[in-house]
Design a protein around this motif. Structure first.
Motif, PDB file in Angstrom:
ATOM      1  N   ASP A 196     -84.925  16.847  11.771  1.00 56.48           N
ATOM      2  CA  ASP A 196     -84.537  17.545  12.995  1.00 56.48           C
ATOM      3  C   ASP A 196     -85.599  17.473  14.084  1.00 56.48           C
ATOM      4  O   ASP A 196     -85.600  18.285  15.008  1.00 56.48           O
ATOM      5  CB  ASP A 196     -84.260  19.023  12.686  1.00 56.48           C
ATOM      6  N   GLY A 197     -86.495  16.508  13.977  1.00 56.19           N
ATOM      7  CA  GLY A 197     -87.576  16.417  14.959  1.00 56.19           C
ATOM      8  C   GLY A 197     -87.499  15.214  15.862  1.00 56.19           C
ATOM      9  O   GLY A 197     -88.507  14.804  16.428  1.00 56.19           O
ATOM     10  N   GLY A 198     -86.299  14.607  16.033  1.00 54.68           N
ATOM     11  CA  GLY A 198     -86.206  13.404  16.845  1.00 54.68           C
ATOM     12  C   GLY A 198     -87.051  12.300  16.251  1.00 54.68           C
ATOM     13  O   GLY A 198     -87.046  12.083  15.038  1.00 54.68           O
ATOM     14  N   VAL A 199     -87.807  11.603  17.086  1.00 53.37           N
ATOM     15  CA  VAL A 199     -88.665  10.528  16.578  1.00 53.37           C
ATOM     16  C   VAL A 199     -89.986  11.065  16.044  1.00 53.37           C
ATOM     17  O   VAL A 199     -90.795  10.309  15.501  1.00 53.37           O
ATOM     18  CB  VAL A 199     -88.954   9.471  17.668  1.00 53.37           C
ATOM     19  N   GLY A 200     -90.221  12.365  16.215  1.00 55.52           N
ATOM     20  CA  GLY A 200     -91.492  12.927  15.784  1.00 55.52           C
ATOM     21  C   GLY A 200     -91.305  14.107  14.868  1.00 55.52           C
ATOM     22  O   GLY A 200     -90.204  14.387  14.395  1.00 55.52           O
TER      23      GLY A 200
ATOM     24  N   PHE B 107     -95.028   8.053  16.073  1.00 57.34           N
ATOM     25  CA  PHE B 107     -93.789   8.670  15.638  1.00 57.34           C
ATOM     26  C   PHE B 107     -93.909   9.084  14.167  1.00 57.34           C
ATOM     27  O   PHE B 107     -94.630   8.457  13.390  1.00 57.34           O
ATOM     28  CB  PHE B 107     -92.615   7.713  15.796  1.00 57.34           C
ATOM     29  N   MET B 108     -93.179  10.128  13.787  1.00 56.00           N
ATOM     30  CA  MET B 108     -93.268  10.680  12.448  1.00 56.00           C
ATOM     31  C   MET B 108     -91.931  10.515  11.700  1.00 56.00           C
ATOM     32  O   MET B 108     -91.074  11.408  11.760  1.00 56.00           O
ATOM     33  CB  MET B 108     -93.632  12.164  12.507  1.00 56.00           C
TER      34      MET B 108
ATOM     35  N   ASN C  72     -83.277  11.076  21.281  1.00 56.69           N
ATOM     36  CA  ASN C  72     -83.955  11.958  20.306  1.00 56.69           C
ATOM     37  C   ASN C  72     -85.460  12.001  20.589  1.00 56.69           C
ATOM     38  O   ASN C  72     -86.242  11.299  19.969  1.00 56.69           O
ATOM     39  CB  ASN C  72     -83.663  11.523  18.870  1.00 56.69           C
ATOM     40  N   PRO C  73     -85.876  12.854  21.530  1.00 57.27           N
ATOM     41  CA  PRO C  73     -87.263  12.856  22.001  1.00 57.27           C
ATOM     42  C   PRO C  73     -88.263  13.342  20.977  1.00 57.27           C
ATOM     43  O   PRO C  73     -87.925  14.012  20.002  1.00 57.27           O
ATOM     44  CB  PRO C  73     -87.201  13.820  23.197  1.00 57.27           C
ATOM     45  N   GLY C  74     -89.512  13.014  21.229  1.00 54.12           N
ATOM     46  CA  GLY C  74     -90.607  13.462  20.382  1.00 54.12           C
ATOM     47  C   GLY C  74     -91.871  12.711  20.704  1.00 54.12           C
ATOM     48  O   GLY C  74     -91.842  11.616  21.285  1.00 54.12           O
TER      49      GLY C  74
ATOM     50  N   THR D 104     -92.408  11.224  24.150  1.00 52.38           N
ATOM     51  CA  THR D 104     -91.469  10.215  24.636  1.00 52.38           C
ATOM     52  C   THR D 104     -90.057  10.801  24.650  1.00 52.38           C
ATOM     53  O   THR D 104     -89.801  11.858  24.086  1.00 52.38           O
ATOM     54  CB  THR D 104     -91.454   8.965  23.737  1.00 52.38           C
ATOM     55  N   THR D 105     -89.135  10.073  25.274  1.00 50.67           N
ATOM     56  CA  THR D 105     -87.730  10.497  25.280  1.00 50.67           C
ATOM     57  C   THR D 105     -86.977   9.986  24.068  1.00 50.67           C
ATOM     58  O   THR D 105     -85.797  10.280  23.892  1.00 50.67           O
ATOM     59  CB  THR D 105     -87.018  10.016  26.556  1.00 50.67           C
ATOM     60  N   GLY D 106     -87.640   9.219  23.204  1.00 50.40           N
ATOM     61  CA  GLY D 106     -86.989   8.751  21.984  1.00 50.40           C
ATOM     62  C   GLY D 106     -86.086   7.560  22.200  1.00 50.40           C
ATOM     63  O   GLY D 106     -86.245   6.804  23.158  1.00 50.40           O
ATOM     64  N   PHE D 107     -85.104   7.400  21.306  1.00 47.40           N
ATOM     65  CA  PHE D 107     -84.218   6.247  21.336  1.00 47.40           C
ATOM     66  C   PHE D 107     -82.826   6.624  21.849  1.00 47.40           C
ATOM     67  O   PHE D 107     -82.416   7.782  21.801  1.00 47.40           O
ATOM     68  CB  PHE D 107     -84.087   5.656  19.929  1.00 47.40           C
TER      69      PHE D 107
END
Length: 607
Positions: A405-409, A431-432, A574-576, A579-582
């Protein structure tokens, strides 16, 4: 002065212990220590509190090499490949155990080492294949065996405490015969992947990248109850994923399971209330409860778990009357220094999978809604746990995990990005990815929202730093890379890694009963049991035709099944990690995978 006396006393204890054990004197093959595993620095956010009490019990898990694992993996992919002549010919429990058993040389070496430290066979807990052996030892003994020093560590943010070390050693003669020993260097914080419906304000969400088509553009979507836009129920999922009117054909042959950890208890009265409202025909039914490692399932209403209730209510409600199993696995921190006889392992995946691998009969579909940052689990240990999931897959069992539930992070809501720093000594932003969703032998489930469906901003997704991209997803992931700039987020992720999630399902506004009342809850923890329920119904259709269950899903999904999934082509990013993610785009993407299920289409393809 008192601290100095304590150290001297501990040293005398260890020296006395060494004298008391045969075979540890001069010339012993177990005296020449060499570092087996070490952290370059303590994990971020963890600080030492004190030395670990000498008598604190640790359940050491020792993993012996699996020299024939590649053969098991070949079997897994052959029986999971819809175009292979062996498709569906899953292995037996005994055949799997034969393929992962360690060599006699490794068994003899480890047995001799344990015997030299005074352990009798009756004190050893072995896995069926003998590739794992567990022993309960006080800290003072573990320190002697591993040439290390254990401390009590505390996590700044959560207050969790663990008994761990940052390095351990083994005699040189044992390095080739032991893959990993834990708990030693693992500082992971195991968490349920659920979020409430009170989502963050708009500024914390990434922008909509594509406006979904209207309901009117799809006749089936147009017929979905408008109330489903405000609250997701079992009937909403049935309408959305096209199972309305399907009557299970072989429920007595079928099965589905849900895992529970961290004292997340599934309350039967809440389930009954849920059934009364959403699945009235199931109101007098319940699930089979199995305790693992002392796990409990208290029925005190104030002990009911949001996560456990969500999982069992929707997984079992969607598949009724298919028999459901709920496992509760014990072993939760925090460790309390004054209770020195209390065990503290925090390794629930391994505890659960070891237990299940010992069983002859295991539910055909298993959903798990828990995870943690991949880097928080030492790679050697993560690989061994992942290999255990491969064993279940080879036996014909589908394993599904929430994608996170953390987006890319590990914190889309963390402006400081402190949760996106590497723990390898470099302390750089990265990224995580979420483990175990990154394991290539499980099916990772991302999240969507709204009707028509779009991607939801918190859906975990990205690429593994531990596992390379498996062949079964190479074409789809390569096609996705053609849609993004080559320099996108350069050095923030591993573009050659295993991509996740594989699929997706609704992840917001699930109406769950907790303490006798209805609440809204969401997260990919809702997505996994929802998708698992559809898989269980597909298994029912196959079993009704005399076929085997689907087993490991990914090869068939990427090869054929994607044509029976609803491709999610837009929504939130999906930010993290700053960044704004993918994006969610046409085809596979690292936020919704291949898409959400259409039962009718999948049944036509897979049964």
């Amino acid at each position: 002065m008192l601290a100095a006396y304590r150290k001297l006393f501990s040293l005398l204890l260890l020296v006395g212990y060494a004298w008391a054990i045969p075979g540890l004197g001069n010339g012993s093959p177990f005296g020449d220590f060499e570092v087996k595993e070490a952290l370059s620095q303590p994990p971020a956010g963890w600080k030492t509190v004190s030395e670990a009490p000498a008598d604190h019990l640790i359940s050491l898990r020792i993993g012996l090499p699996q020299p024939n694992f590649e053969a098991l993996e070949q079997h897994l992919f052959e029986v999971s490949n819809p175009d292979h002549e062996r498709y569906g010919q899953h292995l037996s429990k005994e055949q799997v155990e034969e393929l992962v058993k360690p060599s006699s040389a490794s068994l003899d070496a480890v047995n001799e080492w344990l015997e030299a430290h005074g352990f009798a066979e009756v004190e050893l807990d072995r896995s069926p294949a003998k590739d794992w052996v567990s022993i309960k030892v006080p800290v003072k003994v573990a320190e002697k065996m591993l040439g290390t020093k254990y401390n009590i560590w505390k996590h700044d943010e959560s207050g969790d405490t663990l008994v761990r070390t940052t390095s351990y050693s083994l005699p040189k003669s044992l390095h080739a015969h032991i893959d990993v020993i834990q708990p030693t260097t693992m500082f992971s914080r195991f968490n349920p992947l659920a979020t409430t419906l009170h989502l963050p304000d708009a500024p914390l969400r990434a922008a909509i990248t594509y406006k979904a088509p209207s309901r009117a553009s799809d006749a089936r979507l147009a017929s979905i109850d408008p109330a489903c836009s405000a609250s997701i129920t079992v009937n909403c999922l049935k309408q959305l994923y096209n199972t309305v009117g399907y009557v299970p054909k072989a429920p007595k042959k079928n099965s589905i399971g849900v895992t529970g950890y961290l004292e997340q208890f599934a309350n039967e009265n809440d389930l009954k209330a849920f059934y009364a409202e959403q699945v009235p025909e199931a109101v007098n039914s319940t699930f089979k409860f199995i305790s693992v490692n002392g796990g409990e399932n208290s029925q005190d209403p104030f002990s009911a778990g949001f996560e456990a209730n969500l999982d069992v209510q929707f997984a079992f409600g969607l598949t009724y009357p298919t028999p459901g199993t709920f496992w509760s696995t014990g072993g939760r921190p925090p460790f309390k220094p004054d209770l020195i006889v209390t065990e503290n392992t925090n390794e629930p995946y391994a505890e659960w999978v070891d237990f299940v691998l010992k069983q002859k009969d295991v539910p055909y579909v298993i959903s798990t809604s828990y995870g943690e940052p991949e880097q928080s689990v030492p790679e050697a240990y993560a690989r061994r746990v992942c290999n255990s999931f491969a064993q279940l897959g080879a036996r014909g069992i589908s394993i599904l995990f929430s994608s996170g539930d953390g987006g890319v992070g590990d914190g889309w809501d963390d402006p400081t990005q402190t949760k996106c720093k590497t723990n390898d000594g470099r302390n750089v932003t990265r990224f995580m990815p979420t483990f175990p969703a990154t394991c290539p032998y499980v099916t990772a489930v991302g999240g969507t929202t709204d009707i028509p469906e779009i991607s939801v901003y918190f859906s975990g997704g990205g690429f593994s730093d531990y596992w390379p991209r498996p062949a079964y997803q190479a074409r789809h992931v390569s096609d996705w890379f053609k849609t993004i700039p080559k320099v996108l987020y350069k050095d923030l992720y591993n573009p050659a890694g295993r991509g996740f999630p594989d699929v997706a399902a609704q992840g917001t506004r699930f109406r769950v009963f907790w303490r006798g009342e209805g609440f809204g809850i969401g997260g990919t923890s809702a997505s996994a049991p929802a998708f698992a329920g559809i898989v269980a119904l597909l298994n029912d259709a196959r079993l009704g035709r005399g076929k085997r269950p689907l087993g490991f899903l990914n090869p068939v999904l990427y090869q054929k099944g994607y044509a029976g999934l609803n491709d999610i082509t837009g929504g939130h990013m999906n930010p993290g990690c700053g960044t704004t993610g993918f994006n969610s785009t046409e085809g596979w993407d690292p936020i919704t995978g291949l898409g959400t299920p259409d039962f009718v289409k999948l049944k036509a393809i897979l049964t």
